[in-house]
Every structure is written in C-alpha cells, then in structure tokens.
Enzyme design. Structure first.
Site, PDB file in Angstrom:
ATOM      1  N   LYS A 168      24.585  47.519  40.018  1.00  0.00           N
ATOM      2  CA  LYS A 168      25.744  47.282  39.160  1.00  0.00           C
ATOM      3  C   LYS A 168      27.021  47.768  39.810  1.00  0.00           C
ATOM      4  O   LYS A 168      28.097  47.315  39.480  1.00  0.00           O
ATOM      5  CB  LYS A 168      25.610  48.088  37.868  1.00  0.00           C
ATOM      6  N   LYS A 206      19.175  48.104  47.218  1.00  0.00           N
ATOM      7  CA  LYS A 206      18.822  47.554  45.916  1.00  0.00           C
ATOM      8  C   LYS A 206      20.014  46.809  45.301  1.00  0.00           C
ATOM      9  O   LYS A 206      21.150  47.235  45.491  1.00  0.00           O
ATOM     10  CB  LYS A 206      18.442  48.721  44.981  1.00  0.00           C
ATOM     11  N   LYS A 253      23.022  59.808  45.473  1.00  0.00           N
ATOM     12  CA  LYS A 253      24.238  59.499  44.721  1.00  0.00           C
ATOM     13  C   LYS A 253      25.380  60.425  45.095  1.00  0.00           C
ATOM     14  O   LYS A 253      26.539  60.010  45.100  1.00  0.00           O
ATOM     15  CB  LYS A 253      23.969  59.590  43.213  1.00  0.00           C
TER      16      LYS A 253
END
Ligand code: TRP
Length: 332
Positions: A197, A194, A111
């Site tokens: 969102k 993946k 991240k």
C-alpha cells in the site's frame, strides 16, 4: 468454539496482494468460523498518517472488505480505535512482554530501517498491540501470511507468560491458520518486493479501486524479461517478475502455476499480459463496482462499523474485566 480474528491496516489503498493473499480467504472462513475482522487504525499510526486521509482510507477499506464479500450480518467488521480493550490490554501486555522478545522482531527492523532512533515507540510495540487484538477476543485462530508468523508466535509467548505468571489458564494459545491458497503477490515493478500500500509508485500495485484502463496500463508496464514463458515451474522460479505475473494469473483463475505454464509456455509476454489483463478485469470489475456503490453512501458504511464495534466491545469488555481482576487492579 473457534473464533477467528484478523486485521488489515487502513494505511492506503487495498490492492490485489491484499485480496489474493488475505481478503479472499477471510471471505471463505466466514462459512466455518465466527469471524472478527478489524481495520487496525491504531497500528496504522505507528507510522505517520495524515488525519483526514486516515479517516477516508478507513471508510474505503471497509467498503473494500464488504465488496469482497465480508458479511456484516454474521461477521464483525469494525475499526480498532473504537474498542478501548485493544489499547488497554496492550498496556497490560507491555508489562508481560520482554524487551528481548521485541528486539528479535524482524518487521520492526525492516520498517525502521537505518534510522531506528527515530522510529516511533509505537512501531517497536506494534506486535504487543497485535497480541492484544487477538487475545482481547480469545481468538483461537488467526489467518496469517508468512510475514506475520513471528508476530503470532509473540502473541502465543505473551499468552503463555501471562497464564504462567498469574497461575491461570486464561488465554488460549492462538493457532495460525495457513491457507493453501494464500498467494504472495509481489510489486509489479520489482519481483523481490511485496506488493504494498505504501510503495511510492502506484504502478507497483493494482488497487481494488483501479478502473479497467488503469489495470490494463499497469499490467502492460509491469516489469518482465525478454524471454518467452518457460515450460516448468522450476525455470519460472528463477525469474521473479515472470513468476509474479504467472502467480497472479493462477490465483485469479483458481489454477496452479503449472496449469498456466502448460497453456502459455513458449509464448511472449505481450500475449500473456493481454490475457492476464482480461482475467484481472473480469475478477476485479465487479468488486470495483460494488465498492463504488458502497462509497456513494458513507453513512451506511459508518453504520456497519459502529454496529461492528458494539458487537466487538460486548465480547472484549468482560474479557478485559477478568484480566483486571487477575492482575489485581482494585475495582471498588
Ligand atoms: N500486522 C498485521 C498486518 O500488517 C495486521 C494486524 C493487526 C493483524 N492486528 C492483527 C493481523 C491481528 C492478524 C491479527 O498484516
């Protein structure tokens, strides 16, 4: 007694990956466990969230969970920031967890990317807050996907070190609950990522709020390859985008990938995608309609979350008080 805790970030639209990978299982678990489901807004702000959007997304995520079948009469559904025990226990755990443990967390590295110096301290500390989420309720089981296993291990390490340092047998060593059905859904634009969102392209995901037309359009444009569908799972696994669509079909239809291939091998993607669209719309439309119905009465959603927070607080508060006593905080 068995108690489940799980969380999902209200940082964007709930999508098909959340549904097939987690939410559908959360609904099933309600039959056999006491379940606490949390919209983790404290986790969400480890990366920038527009305040007005965060509030709206939290309400929408609650509607999504309710529409999928989370029953607020039995299970506890609430947003994390409403229950102070999460942040408070996280502080104590910050003093239990070691820098070296957190330095090994792969999700932080992913991240934070190249610009680690500019990541928030909260993003680094994310797994400690997650341990506090789970242990504030002494949850015995956590349903987790592959990507959260390392964080659950950390929660066990923290529980163990706390118990050891203070000479108590206070926190349980929470077990992961890996469900056979948990499906890993990938992006419709890139079979190696993946479904997320936060992906910039809305065409990479099917949101629970998407209309039938939007679902059809996204699946039509989903990345594939020019070959017809193969006849074995082994061949399929060499083709990430094809595999993803077959996996989605199988999960939506409660079938295995071989079942799906038996029916579609040798056929082209145009035909497969038409049938996949029909199946996806038939599963998702009722959820979508129920979500809209719930969203029309935001006050009712807020009441569910408020009630959930009260029930969560009633469990966590005495556990936190006991932690304070164990640590040696003076209570006059
Ligand atoms: N980190 C989890 C995710 O991104 C969300 C989460 C927060 C969670 N706290 C949790 C999951 C506690 C399980 C238990 O998916």
């Amino acid at each position: 007694m068995n108690r489940i805790f799980s969380g999902v970030q209200p940082s964007g639209n709930l999508h098909l990956g959340n549904y097939l990978g987690a939410l559908r299982n959360w609904v099933r678990l309600q039959r056999d466990y006491e379940c606490i489901y949390c919209l983790v807004d404290l986790h969400a702000i480890t990366q920038w969230q527009e305040p007005a959007q965060l509030a709206a997304q939290t309400r929408e995520a609650a509607a999504g969970l309710l529409a999928c079948g989370i029953d607020p009469k039995t299970s506890i559904l609430f947003n994390q920031s409403r229950v102070p025990a999460h942040a408070e226990l996280a502080w104590v755990f910050n003093c239990v967890a070691r820098m070296g443990w957190l330095n090994r967390m792969t999700q932080f590295k992913e991240k934070a990317g190249k610009d680690r110096e500019n990541a928030s301290v909260g993003l680094f500390d994310y797994p400690v807050l997650m341990a506090a989420d789970i242990l504030a309720y002494k949850a015995t089981h956590v349903p987790v996907g592959e990507d959260q296993k390392q964080h659950l291990e950390l929660a066990r390490d923290i529980a163990q070190k706390f118990n050891h340092d203070f000479g108590v047998e206070f926190f349980p060593l929470t077990e992961p609950l890996i469900l056979g059905e948990a499906t890993r859904v990938m992006s419709l634009r890139d079979g190696s990522k993946k479904m997320s969102k936060t992906d910039a392209s809305d065409h990479s995901r099917i949101n629970l709020t998407d209309t039938a037309d939007a679902i059809a359009d996204k699946l039509k444009r989903a990345k594939t390859d020019p070959l017809p569908l193969p006849d074995s799972v082994e061949e399929l696994e060499k083709r990430p985008e094809a595999d993803n669509l077959v996996t989605i079909y199988a999960a939506l239809g409660d079938k295995t990938r071989s079942d799906v291939l038996r029916h579609f091998s040798g056929k082209g993607f145009a035909e497969f995608k038409r049938e996949l669209t029909e199946l996806a719309v038939s599963v998702l439309s009722p959820l979508n309609a129920e979500m809209r119905r719930l969203m029309a009465d935001p006050g009712a959603i807020d009441t569910v979350l408020r009630r959930g927070a009260e029930r969560a607080d009633a469990i966590a508060r005495p556990i936190l008080a006991e932690v304070h006593r164990i640590v040696g905080f003076l209570r006059a």
